[in-house]
Design a protein around this motif. Structure first.
Motif, PDB file in Angstrom:
ATOM      1  N   GLN A 121      -1.362   2.349   8.997  1.00 57.49           N
ATOM      2  CA  GLN A 121      -1.637   2.931  10.229  1.00 57.49           C
ATOM      3  C   GLN A 121      -1.127   4.400  10.435  1.00 57.49           C
ATOM      4  O   GLN A 121      -1.438   4.855  11.534  1.00 57.49           O
ATOM      5  N   ALA A 122      -0.311   4.872   9.459  1.00 51.97           N
ATOM      6  CA  ALA A 122       0.003   6.314   9.939  1.00 51.97           C
ATOM      7  C   ALA A 122      -1.458   7.106   9.700  1.00 51.97           C
ATOM      8  O   ALA A 122      -1.541   8.145  10.060  1.00 51.97           O
ATOM      9  N   GLN A 123      -2.290   6.678   8.796  1.00 51.05           N
ATOM     10  CA  GLN A 123      -3.543   7.566   8.241  1.00 51.05           C
ATOM     11  C   GLN A 123      -4.597   6.795   9.501  1.00 51.05           C
ATOM     12  O   GLN A 123      -5.619   7.644   9.616  1.00 51.05           O
ATOM     13  N   VAL A 124      -4.480   5.553   9.450  1.00 52.94           N
ATOM     14  CA  VAL A 124      -5.769   4.865  10.471  1.00 52.94           C
ATOM     15  C   VAL A 124      -5.024   4.163  11.506  1.00 52.94           C
ATOM     16  O   VAL A 124      -5.018   2.955  11.503  1.00 52.94           O
ATOM     17  N   PRO A 125      -4.642   4.663  12.701  1.00 53.02           N
ATOM     18  CA  PRO A 125      -3.513   3.862  13.585  1.00 53.02           C
ATOM     19  C   PRO A 125      -4.443   2.833  14.470  1.00 53.02           C
ATOM     20  O   PRO A 125      -3.843   1.807  14.778  1.00 53.02           O
ATOM     21  N   GLN A 126      -5.696   2.822  14.500  1.00 48.96           N
ATOM     22  CA  GLN A 126      -6.470   1.777  15.269  1.00 48.96           C
ATOM     23  C   GLN A 126      -6.822   0.505  14.535  1.00 48.96           C
ATOM     24  O   GLN A 126      -7.302  -0.339  15.115  1.00 48.96           O
ATOM     25  N   ALA A 127      -6.734   0.749  13.081  1.00 49.43           N
ATOM     26  CA  ALA A 127      -7.264  -0.273  12.367  1.00 49.43           C
ATOM     27  C   ALA A 127      -6.303  -1.352  12.003  1.00 49.43           C
ATOM     28  O   ALA A 127      -5.219  -1.124  11.540  1.00 49.43           O
ATOM     29  N   ALA A 128      -6.774  -2.743  12.009  1.00 45.57           N
ATOM     30  CA  ALA A 128      -5.968  -3.674  11.790  1.00 45.57           C
ATOM     31  C   ALA A 128      -6.342  -4.181  10.256  1.00 45.57           C
ATOM     32  O   ALA A 128      -5.243  -4.487   9.344  1.00 45.57           O
ATOM     33  N   CYS A 129      -7.334  -3.656   9.769  1.00 44.52           N
ATOM     34  CA  CYS A 129      -7.790  -3.566   8.207  1.00 44.52           C
ATOM     35  C   CYS A 129      -9.138  -2.910   8.390  1.00 44.52           C
ATOM     36  O   CYS A 129      -9.682  -2.609   9.276  1.00 44.52           O
ATOM     37  N   PHE A 130      -9.548  -2.130   7.136  1.00 43.65           N
ATOM     38  CA  PHE A 130     -10.874  -1.548   7.154  1.00 43.65           C
ATOM     39  C   PHE A 130     -11.488  -1.596   5.918  1.00 43.65           C
ATOM     40  O   PHE A 130     -10.567  -1.773   4.857  1.00 43.65           O
ATOM     41  N   VAL A 131     -12.643  -1.130   5.779  1.00 39.29           N
ATOM     42  CA  VAL A 131     -13.401  -1.061   4.414  1.00 39.29           C
ATOM     43  C   VAL A 131     -13.930   0.728   4.264  1.00 39.29           C
ATOM     44  O   VAL A 131     -14.421   1.193   5.384  1.00 39.29           O
ATOM     45  N   GLU A 132     -13.841   0.967   3.095  1.00 44.74           N
ATOM     46  CA  GLU A 132     -14.278   2.344   2.885  1.00 44.74           C
ATOM     47  C   GLU A 132     -15.168   2.662   1.531  1.00 44.74           C
ATOM     48  O   GLU A 132     -14.656   1.831   0.644  1.00 44.74           O
ATOM     49  N   PRO A 133     -16.001   3.305   1.687  1.00 47.60           N
ATOM     50  CA  PRO A 133     -17.026   3.290   0.550  1.00 47.60           C
ATOM     51  C   PRO A 133     -16.580   4.640  -0.383  1.00 47.60           C
ATOM     52  O   PRO A 133     -15.770   5.493  -0.081  1.00 47.60           O
ATOM     53  N   GLY A 134     -16.996   4.503  -1.984  1.00 46.99           N
ATOM     54  CA  GLY A 134     -16.554   5.631  -2.627  1.00 46.99           C
ATOM     55  C   GLY A 134     -15.210   5.834  -3.132  1.00 46.99           C
ATOM     56  O   GLY A 134     -14.923   6.707  -3.786  1.00 46.99           O
ATOM     57  N   VAL A 135     -14.434   4.734  -2.914  1.00 45.13           N
ATOM     58  CA  VAL A 135     -13.113   5.000  -3.261  1.00 45.13           C
ATOM     59  C   VAL A 135     -12.585   3.499  -3.975  1.00 45.13           C
ATOM     60  O   VAL A 135     -13.125   2.452  -3.440  1.00 45.13           O
ATOM     61  N   SER A 136     -11.421   3.366  -4.546  1.00 47.60           N
ATOM     62  CA  SER A 136     -10.997   2.237  -5.205  1.00 47.60           C
ATOM     63  C   SER A 136      -9.422   2.175  -4.925  1.00 47.60           C
ATOM     64  O   SER A 136      -9.108   0.879  -5.522  1.00 47.60           O
ATOM     65  N   SER A 137      -8.863   2.921  -4.334  1.00 45.61           N
ATOM     66  CA  SER A 137      -7.529   2.836  -4.348  1.00 45.61           C
ATOM     67  C   SER A 137      -7.023   3.724  -2.794  1.00 45.61           C
ATOM     68  O   SER A 137      -7.838   4.326  -2.356  1.00 45.61           O
ATOM     69  N   TRP A 138      -5.893   3.308  -2.495  1.00 46.22           N
ATOM     70  CA  TRP A 138      -5.342   3.922  -1.135  1.00 46.22           C
ATOM     71  C   TRP A 138      -5.332   5.465  -1.564  1.00 46.22           C
ATOM     72  O   TRP A 138      -5.399   6.380  -0.489  1.00 46.22           O
ATOM     73  N   GLN A 139      -4.683   5.948  -2.454  1.00 44.12           N
ATOM     74  CA  GLN A 139      -4.549   7.168  -3.025  1.00 44.12           C
ATOM     75  C   GLN A 139      -5.914   7.880  -2.919  1.00 44.12           C
ATOM     76  O   GLN A 139      -5.903   9.217  -2.463  1.00 44.12           O
ATOM     77  N   GLU A 140      -7.222   7.413  -3.490  1.00 41.44           N
ATOM     78  CA  GLU A 140      -8.261   7.821  -3.579  1.00 41.44           C
ATOM     79  C   GLU A 140      -8.662   8.108  -2.230  1.00 41.44           C
ATOM     80  O   GLU A 140      -9.405   9.062  -2.009  1.00 41.44           O
ATOM     81  N   TYR A 141      -8.615   7.123  -1.092  1.00 41.84           N
ATOM     82  CA  TYR A 141      -8.897   7.223  -0.043  1.00 41.84           C
ATOM     83  C   TYR A 141      -8.175   8.650   0.856  1.00 41.84           C
ATOM     84  O   TYR A 141      -8.877   9.181   1.319  1.00 41.84           O
ATOM     85  N   ARG A 142      -7.015   8.560   0.412  1.00 42.70           N
ATOM     86  CA  ARG A 142      -6.264   9.442   1.225  1.00 42.70           C
ATOM     87  C   ARG A 142      -6.676  11.022   0.683  1.00 42.70           C
ATOM     88  O   ARG A 142      -6.965  11.971   1.640  1.00 42.70           O
TER      89      ARG A 142
ATOM     90  N   PHE B 252      -8.903  -2.225   2.710  1.00 39.64           N
ATOM     91  CA  PHE B 252      -7.330  -1.918   2.865  1.00 39.64           C
ATOM     92  C   PHE B 252      -6.746  -2.860   3.743  1.00 39.64           C
ATOM     93  O   PHE B 252      -7.371  -3.118   5.097  1.00 39.64           O
ATOM     94  N   ILE B 253      -5.587  -3.775   3.504  1.00 39.65           N
ATOM     95  CA  ILE B 253      -5.158  -5.001   4.358  1.00 39.65           C
ATOM     96  C   ILE B 253      -3.461  -4.577   4.291  1.00 39.65           C
ATOM     97  O   ILE B 253      -3.315  -4.540   3.179  1.00 39.65           O
ATOM     98  N   PRO B 254      -2.993  -4.716   5.522  1.00 41.58           N
ATOM     99  CA  PRO B 254      -1.496  -4.933   5.522  1.00 41.58           C
ATOM    100  C   PRO B 254      -0.984  -6.222   4.741  1.00 41.58           C
ATOM    101  O   PRO B 254      -1.477  -7.018   4.904  1.00 41.58           O
TER     102      PRO B 254
END
Length: 188
Positions: A97-118, A140-142
């Motif tokens: 939530q420091a990166q995506v404050p409103q999301a309980a969880c989310f899906v992102e294309p083109g990446v396979s990790s949190w580091q890659e997403y950032r 990504f899920i808490p």
């Protein structure tokens, strides 16, 4: 933790024309309202891996979900421990939530990790509107949340990783609804 018996999903009770309109709205428009030019999907079998601090109940919940996707939707989907088409990464809620404050969880294309997403956030590689085919996505899920919320996130975000990306408030019989009337996949 209690696990409820699996019941066959109830078939939708709406006219086919209405369901077709809903499917088009789910598939060709993002939640932001941006139009999607093409329908994208994975080609061939879909592998799913879990990474990060995986909560104790997540493996069994993922297993039940993948079984339903295989048996009810005839999707060739399986779990793996190696690189995967869909990577479910568990991380602390405060980090996510420091990166995506409103999301309980989310899906992102083109990446396979949190580091890659950032690294790639808001780049062409992670832009759903620029995709022509799905090759890899991350969910990504808490990891520090209730088992029911983890199960809800697995169902909705993996469903969106495989298919429609949007949520519509007018869908009371679907997980593709932000009001969370349903927390597991339905007949719709």
């Amino acid at each position: 933790m209690r696990v409820f018996a699996q019941t066959p999903p109830q078939r939708p009770l709406r006219p086919n024309g209405e369901m077709a309109r809903n499917f088009l709205d789910l598939s060709f428009r993002l939640e932001t309202g941006e139009d999607l030019p093409v329908l994208t999907r994975f080609e061939g079998p879909v592998s799913v891996a879990m990474t990060g601090a995986v909560p104790p109940t997540a493996g069994a919940d993922l297993g039940r979900l993948l079984t339903r996707l295989r048996s009810e939707a005839d999707i060739d989907i399986f779990r793996t421990d190696g690189p995967a088409a869909i990577t479910v990464e568990f991380l602390p809620r405060r980090v996510m939530q420091a990166q995506v404050p409103q999301a309980a969880c989310f899906v992102e294309p083109g990446v396979s990790s949190w580091q890659e997403y950032r690294t790639l956030a808001r780049s062409p590689e992670t832009d759903w509107a620029r995709l022509t085919r799905r090759d890899r996505v991350a969910v990504f899920i808490p990891n520090d949340t209730a088992p029911q919320e983890i199960r809800d996130c697995l169902h909705e975000e993996i469903a969106q990783a495989l298919g429609p990306l949007n949520d519509l408030y007018e869908l009371p019989d679907s997980v593709f609804n932000d009001d969370n009337f349903h927390t597991v996949l339905t007949g719709f």
